[in-house]
Motif scaffolding. Structure first.
Motif, short mmCIF file in Angstrom:
data_model
loop_
_atom_site.label_atom_id
_atom_site.label_comp_id
_atom_site.label_asym_id
_atom_site.label_seq_id
_atom_site.Cartn_x
_atom_site.Cartn_y
_atom_site.Cartn_z
N MET A 2 -14.86 9.67 -2.98
CA MET A 2 -13.96 9.79 -1.83
C MET A 2 -13.32 8.43 -1.55
SD MET A 2 -14.86 11.45 1.75
CE MET A 2 -14.43 10.67 3.25
N ASP A 3 -12.00 8.41 -1.44
CA ASP A 3 -11.29 7.17 -1.17
C ASP A 3 -11.46 6.77 0.28
OD1 ASP A 3 -10.31 7.01 -3.74
OD2 ASP A 3 -8.46 8.08 -3.28
N SER A 4 -11.55 5.46 0.51
CA SER A 4 -11.54 4.96 1.87
C SER A 4 -10.31 4.08 2.05
CB SER A 4 -12.83 4.21 2.18
OG SER A 4 -13.01 3.13 1.30
N PHE A 5 -9.87 3.96 3.30
CA PHE A 5 -8.63 3.27 3.61
C PHE A 5 -8.81 2.30 4.76
CE2 PHE A 5 -7.52 7.18 1.53
CZ PHE A 5 -6.50 6.82 0.67
N TYR A 6 -7.94 1.30 4.80
CA TYR A 6 -7.89 0.34 5.90
C TYR A 6 -6.52 0.50 6.55
CZ TYR A 6 -7.66 -4.05 8.44
OH TYR A 6 -7.55 -5.00 9.43
N ARG A 7 -6.50 0.78 7.85
CA ARG A 7 -5.23 0.95 8.58
C ARG A 7 -4.75 -0.41 9.07
NH1 ARG A 7 -1.91 5.03 11.39
NH2 ARG A 7 -2.82 6.30 9.76
N ILE A 8 -3.45 -0.68 8.80
CA ILE A 8 -2.86 -1.96 9.20
C ILE A 8 -1.52 -1.70 9.86
CG2 ILE A 8 -1.72 -2.34 6.96
CD1 ILE A 8 -2.50 -5.35 7.30
N ASN A 9 -1.17 -2.58 10.81
CA ASN A 9 0.13 -2.54 11.46
C ASN A 9 0.90 -3.76 11.00
OD1 ASN A 9 2.22 -3.22 13.45
ND2 ASN A 9 1.39 -1.49 14.60
N ALA A 11 4.58 -5.38 11.41
CA ALA A 11 5.88 -5.37 12.10
C ALA A 11 6.17 -4.03 12.77
CB ALA A 11 6.99 -5.76 11.13
N GLY A 12 5.13 -3.44 13.37
CA GLY A 12 5.29 -2.18 14.08
C GLY A 12 5.15 -0.93 13.23
N LEU A 13 4.92 -1.09 11.93
CA LEU A 13 4.76 0.06 11.04
C LEU A 13 3.30 0.20 10.63
CD1 LEU A 13 7.86 -0.54 8.71
CD2 LEU A 13 7.70 0.98 10.70
N GLU A 14 2.75 1.38 10.81
CA GLU A 14 1.35 1.66 10.44
C GLU A 14 1.28 2.11 8.98
OE1 GLU A 14 -1.52 1.60 12.44
OE2 GLU A 14 -0.36 0.75 14.10
N ARG A 15 0.32 1.56 8.24
CA ARG A 15 0.10 1.95 6.86
C ARG A 15 -1.41 2.03 6.59
NH1 ARG A 15 4.72 2.83 7.64
NH2 ARG A 15 6.49 2.42 6.26
N ASP A 16 -1.81 2.98 5.73
CA ASP A 16 -3.20 3.08 5.27
C ASP A 16 -3.27 2.51 3.87
OD1 ASP A 16 -4.28 4.33 7.54
OD2 ASP A 16 -3.55 6.28 6.88
N LEU A 17 -4.08 1.46 3.70
CA LEU A 17 -4.23 0.79 2.41
C LEU A 17 -5.54 1.23 1.77
CD1 LEU A 17 -3.20 -2.84 3.46
CD2 LEU A 17 -1.74 -0.90 2.85
N GLN A 18 -5.47 1.67 0.53
CA GLN A 18 -6.66 2.12 -0.18
C GLN A 18 -7.59 0.94 -0.46
OE1 GLN A 18 -5.96 4.37 -3.73
NE2 GLN A 18 -8.12 4.61 -4.16
N ILE A 19 -8.89 1.15 -0.22
CA ILE A 19 -9.90 0.14 -0.51
C ILE A 19 -10.23 0.21 -2.00
CG2 ILE A 19 -12.22 -0.72 0.02
CD1 ILE A 19 -10.29 -0.82 2.42
N CYS A 20 -10.16 -0.96 -2.67
CA CYS A 20 -10.42 -1.04 -4.11
C CYS A 20 -11.50 -2.08 -4.38
CB CYS A 20 -9.15 -1.44 -4.87
SG CYS A 20 -7.80 -0.28 -4.66
N LYS A 21 -12.44 -1.71 -5.23
CA LYS A 21 -13.54 -2.61 -5.58
C LYS A 21 -13.04 -3.68 -6.56
CE LYS A 21 -18.10 -2.59 -7.74
NZ LYS A 21 -19.14 -1.77 -8.33
N ALA A 75 -8.21 -4.30 0.37
CA ALA A 75 -7.33 -3.23 0.80
C ALA A 75 -6.03 -3.42 0.02
CB ALA A 75 -7.09 -3.30 2.30
N ALA A 76 -5.73 -2.51 -0.89
CA ALA A 76 -4.60 -2.67 -1.80
C ALA A 76 -3.28 -2.44 -1.08
CB ALA A 76 -4.74 -1.71 -2.98
N PHE A 77 -2.45 -3.46 -1.09
CA PHE A 77 -1.13 -3.39 -0.47
C PHE A 77 -0.10 -3.27 -1.58
CE2 PHE A 77 2.72 -5.57 1.17
CZ PHE A 77 3.02 -4.69 2.18
N VAL A 78 0.62 -2.13 -1.60
CA VAL A 78 1.63 -1.89 -2.62
C VAL A 78 2.96 -1.61 -1.91
CG1 VAL A 78 2.30 -0.51 -4.62
CG2 VAL A 78 -0.13 -0.97 -4.18
#
Length: 185
Positions: A1-8, A10-20, A28-31
């Motif tokens: 099961m993938d886990s995510f880190y939520r980040i804001n 500049a006012g935009l919310e994104r869920d970044l996938q956690i990668c080992k 937290a992978a930022f693409v």
């Protein structure tokens, strides 16, 4: 099961996938690729805080959409990409090695004489999507200096881990390193 880190950012919310990365570290992978809204917004916000500069440079590949959009928004018709491989069209190549947190082995970055001439004697702003260890930025900085350019500043959308403490970079948001279970360190 993938886990995510939520980040804001500049006012935009994104869920970044956690990668080992290792048994003791995850990220937290930022693409940025494919996220037009975030690219346009981040470019606008970075330009608001950017030091005076004549030209932009980034390392291949994830910073390319950002540096393109920053150049477009600022009315510039050129930017430079330090390539990961030497291309046939490149002449009189300058090269440096780099070890990034997101790649398994050392890589090289390259520019050619044409790109070096674009930087010579000019204020060059180094841009990346994420600065973590700072190795990619350091490598690009070496290329700028070898080409005779003047480093005007260093910018990123995110400063990961201890990069948030660096006084020589400007960024929009902090990104923590992660424990193996995906919780922030």
């Amino acid at each position: 099961m993938d886990s995510f880190y939520r980040i804001n950012i500049a006012g935009l919310e994104r869920d970044l996938q956690i990668c080992k990365v290792s048994d003791r570290l995850s990220i937290a992978a930022f693409v940025l690729f494919g996220d037009v809204e975030l690219t346009v917004t981040a470019a606008r916000e970075l330009l608001k805080m950017a030091p005076p500069h004549d030209i932009l440079i980034t390392a291949e590949a994830k910073g390319i959409p950002l540096v393109h959009e920053m150049a477009r928004q600022s009315g510039r018709n050129e930017y430079i990409v330090a390539r990961k491989g030497v291309k046939l069209y490149m002449k009189d190549v300058f090269s440096v090695e780099v070890q990034s947190i997101t790649t398994v082995k050392r890589q090289s970055l390259h520019i050619d004489a044409t790109e070096a001439n674009l930087m010579k004697g000019r204020n060059v702003l180094i841009v990346d999507d994420v600065i973590s260890t700072g190795e990619s930025v350091r490598a690009v900085e070496l290329l700028v200096k070898e080409a005779g350019g003047i480093v005007a500043g260093r910018m990123a959308i995110l400063a990961e881990g201890d990069a948030k403490f660096r006084e020589d970079i400007l960024f929009l948001q902090q990104l923590p390193l992660m424990n193996p279970d995906g919780s922030p360190m």
